[in-house]
Design a protein around this motif. Sequence first.
Motif, PDB file in Angstrom:
ATOM      1  N   PHE A  48       0.856  -1.182   0.000  1.00  0.00           N
ATOM      2  CA  PHE A  48       0.000   0.000   0.000  1.00  0.00           C
ATOM      3  C   PHE A  48       0.889   1.227   0.000  1.00  0.00           C
ATOM      4  CE2 PHE A  48      -2.171   3.552   2.015  1.00  0.00           C
ATOM      5  CZ  PHE A  48      -3.282   3.642   1.187  1.00  0.00           C
ATOM      6  N   SER A  49       0.539   2.186  -0.848  1.00  0.00           N
ATOM      7  CA  SER A  49       1.259   3.443  -0.929  1.00  0.00           C
ATOM      8  C   SER A  49       0.252   4.573  -0.846  1.00  0.00           C
ATOM      9  CB  SER A  49       2.043   3.525  -2.238  1.00  0.00           C
ATOM     10  OG  SER A  49       2.737   4.743  -2.333  1.00  0.00           O
ATOM     11  N   GLU A  50       0.607   5.641  -0.167  1.00  0.00           N
ATOM     12  CA  GLU A  50      -0.303   6.779  -0.033  1.00  0.00           C
ATOM     13  C   GLU A  50      -0.725   7.284  -1.411  1.00  0.00           C
ATOM     14  OE1 GLU A  50       1.113   9.874   2.517  1.00  0.00           O
ATOM     15  OE2 GLU A  50       1.954   8.475   3.974  1.00  0.00           O
ATOM     16  N   GLY A  51      -2.035   7.431  -1.602  1.00  0.00           N
ATOM     17  CA  GLY A  51      -2.565   7.912  -2.874  1.00  0.00           C
ATOM     18  C   GLY A  51      -2.382   6.942  -4.018  1.00  0.00           C
ATOM     19  N   MET A  52      -2.307   5.639  -3.729  1.00  0.00           N
ATOM     20  CA  MET A  52      -1.960   4.678  -4.776  1.00  0.00           C
ATOM     21  C   MET A  52      -3.070   4.482  -5.814  1.00  0.00           C
ATOM     22  SD  MET A  52      -2.115   0.909  -2.940  1.00  0.00           S
ATOM     23  CE  MET A  52      -1.467   0.134  -4.414  1.00  0.00           C
ATOM     24  N   SER A  53      -4.275   4.942  -5.540  1.00  0.00           N
ATOM     25  CA  SER A  53      -5.308   4.871  -6.586  1.00  0.00           C
ATOM     26  C   SER A  53      -4.935   5.744  -7.774  1.00  0.00           C
ATOM     27  CB  SER A  53      -6.670   5.278  -6.029  1.00  0.00           C
ATOM     28  OG  SER A  53      -6.582   6.515  -5.348  1.00  0.00           O
ATOM     29  N   ALA A  54      -4.189   6.823  -7.531  1.00  0.00           N
ATOM     30  CA  ALA A  54      -3.519   7.617  -8.580  1.00  0.00           C
ATOM     31  C   ALA A  54      -4.429   8.006  -9.743  1.00  0.00           C
ATOM     32  CB  ALA A  54      -2.311   6.847  -9.110  1.00  0.00           C
ATOM     33  N   GLY A  55      -5.656   8.421  -9.426  1.00  0.00           N
ATOM     34  CA  GLY A  55      -6.557   8.893 -10.473  1.00  0.00           C
ATOM     35  C   GLY A  55      -7.389   7.824 -11.147  1.00  0.00           C
ATOM     36  N   ARG A  56      -7.213   6.558 -10.772  1.00  0.00           N
ATOM     37  CA  ARG A  56      -7.986   5.490 -11.424  1.00  0.00           C
ATOM     38  C   ARG A  56      -9.484   5.626 -11.149  1.00  0.00           C
ATOM     39  NH1 ARG A  56      -3.089   3.321 -10.097  1.00  0.00           N
ATOM     40  NH2 ARG A  56      -2.067   2.019 -11.687  1.00  0.00           N
ATOM     41  N   GLY A  57      -9.821   6.120  -9.961  1.00  0.00           N
ATOM     42  CA  GLY A  57     -11.236   6.334  -9.669  1.00  0.00           C
ATOM     43  C   GLY A  57     -11.846   7.404 -10.553  1.00  0.00           C
ATOM     44  N   TRP A  58     -11.068   8.436 -10.868  1.00  0.00           N
ATOM     45  CA  TRP A  58     -11.551   9.467 -11.780  1.00  0.00           C
ATOM     46  C   TRP A  58     -11.704   8.917 -13.190  1.00  0.00           C
ATOM     47  CZ3 TRP A  58     -13.787  13.317  -9.624  1.00  0.00           C
ATOM     48  CH2 TRP A  58     -13.339  13.821  -8.402  1.00  0.00           C
ATOM     49  N   VAL A  59     -10.794   8.027 -13.585  1.00  0.00           N
ATOM     50  CA  VAL A  59     -10.930   7.371 -14.892  1.00  0.00           C
ATOM     51  C   VAL A  59     -12.215   6.546 -14.915  1.00  0.00           C
ATOM     52  CG1 VAL A  59      -9.913   5.666 -16.457  1.00  0.00           C
ATOM     53  CG2 VAL A  59      -8.457   7.353 -15.341  1.00  0.00           C
ATOM     54  N   ALA A  60     -12.528   5.897 -13.788  1.00  0.00           N
ATOM     55  CA  ALA A  60     -13.774   5.125 -13.712  1.00  0.00           C
ATOM     56  C   ALA A  60     -14.993   6.035 -13.866  1.00  0.00           C
ATOM     57  CB  ALA A  60     -13.838   4.372 -12.384  1.00  0.00           C
ATOM     58  N   VAL A  61     -14.935   7.226 -13.280  1.00  0.00           N
ATOM     59  CA  VAL A  61     -16.029   8.196 -13.442  1.00  0.00           C
ATOM     60  C   VAL A  61     -16.176   8.565 -14.916  1.00  0.00           C
ATOM     61  CG1 VAL A  61     -16.806  10.537 -12.912  1.00  0.00           C
ATOM     62  CG2 VAL A  61     -15.816   9.111 -11.109  1.00  0.00           C
ATOM     63  N   VAL A  62     -15.053   8.808 -15.578  1.00  0.00           N
ATOM     64  CA  VAL A  62     -15.091   9.136 -17.009  1.00  0.00           C
ATOM     65  C   VAL A  62     -15.658   7.965 -17.813  1.00  0.00           C
ATOM     66  CG1 VAL A  62     -13.656   9.657 -19.022  1.00  0.00           C
ATOM     67  CG2 VAL A  62     -13.208  10.796 -16.855  1.00  0.00           C
ATOM     68  N   ALA A  63     -15.291   6.739 -17.447  1.00  0.00           N
ATOM     69  CA  ALA A  63     -15.808   5.566 -18.148  1.00  0.00           C
ATOM     70  C   ALA A  63     -17.323   5.488 -18.046  1.00  0.00           C
ATOM     71  CB  ALA A  63     -15.173   4.296 -17.583  1.00  0.00           C
ATOM     72  N   VAL A  64     -17.863   5.837 -16.874  1.00  0.00           N
ATOM     73  CA  VAL A  64     -19.322   5.851 -16.705  1.00  0.00           C
ATOM     74  C   VAL A  64     -19.940   6.951 -17.564  1.00  0.00           C
ATOM     75  CG1 VAL A  64     -21.191   6.193 -15.047  1.00  0.00           C
ATOM     76  CG2 VAL A  64     -19.186   4.860 -14.393  1.00  0.00           C
ATOM     77  N   MET A  65     -19.284   8.096 -17.639  1.00  0.00           N
ATOM     78  CA  MET A  65     -19.785   9.191 -18.470  1.00  0.00           C
ATOM     79  C   MET A  65     -19.755   8.808 -19.951  1.00  0.00           C
ATOM     80  SD  MET A  65     -17.933  12.339 -16.450  1.00  0.00           S
ATOM     81  CE  MET A  65     -18.595  13.619 -17.506  1.00  0.00           C
TER      82      MET A  65
END
Length: 303
Positions: free
Chosen positions: A221-238
């Motif tokens: 585990f690394s701090e901030g390891m999601s590194a924008g992947r959740g935002w990419v998932a939001v874009v994928a839904v859009m």
Amino acid sequence: MNILELTFVASVLTATTPVVLAALGGLLCSVSGVFNMALEGQMLWGAFTAVSFSHLTGSAWWGVAGGVAATALYSAVLSVLAVTFRADPVVIAVGMNLLALGLTAFLMRQILGVGGTYTSPDLHGLPTLAGMGLDHVPVIGPVLGSQSPLVPAAFVLVAATAWWLRRTRSGLRLRGIGQHPEAAESLGLKVGAYRHGAVLAAGALCGLAGAQLALGNVTLFSEGMSAGRGWVAVVAVMLGGVRPLRVLSACLLFGVAEALGFRLQGAGLPQQLADAAPYVITLLALILAGAAGRRRRTPLETA
């Protein structure tokens, strides 16, 4: 197809899986009429809690279960505030993303005893499918052998969700609630209950995404390891709307871009450009999709 190409496909699947699991959760929320922008924070929280439970129990699968349960509980914040109290889900989601970033950094020092990055020989990651006998199977072995069981499970979940939304009574009701909540309520459907269920299910899927990211893709585990992947998932839904297969296609675009970035980095491309490539391509896809949508609407608006 040679082994190099099969290895590239395996890299695409590795990069895609956490994003598609989170995007599937975002899709369920979108179908129900709740816009969930907290996928980034939920995925990060899922990664942290999965590693923490694996660290405390000595079992990767208990880590996955703990990550799923803890993230579903974390998503209850969005569920209660946005569904019950009708607060702005965008504002709540931004707060949850920031909270996850700070809370995981703080609890990391309290639970794991380190800051920055936690990795240990005693930390158990998910088993690979090669250990289950797939390593000697032609084609499938090189593609799936290095993957955790959550990788094929993610794609099965996409197909199952597509079938559920179109073929079952509860799935059709959820779609109806998202499209016409007042009409659904007049028919006696419990709109709030369905939306609570969708948001909590999205949290569980983000927990699964975080577990795959921290215990499947890597074992740390690394701090901030999601590194924008959740935002990419939001874009994928859009990009995909309420169609799971379209959402999957958008996630695969990110996976291909990330795997290609790693290849180009190995060929001498600067690391910063390689790291940025998946997000730039995803952003361009969103811009092009928006432009295409405006062109389709223009004839109707000018008629």
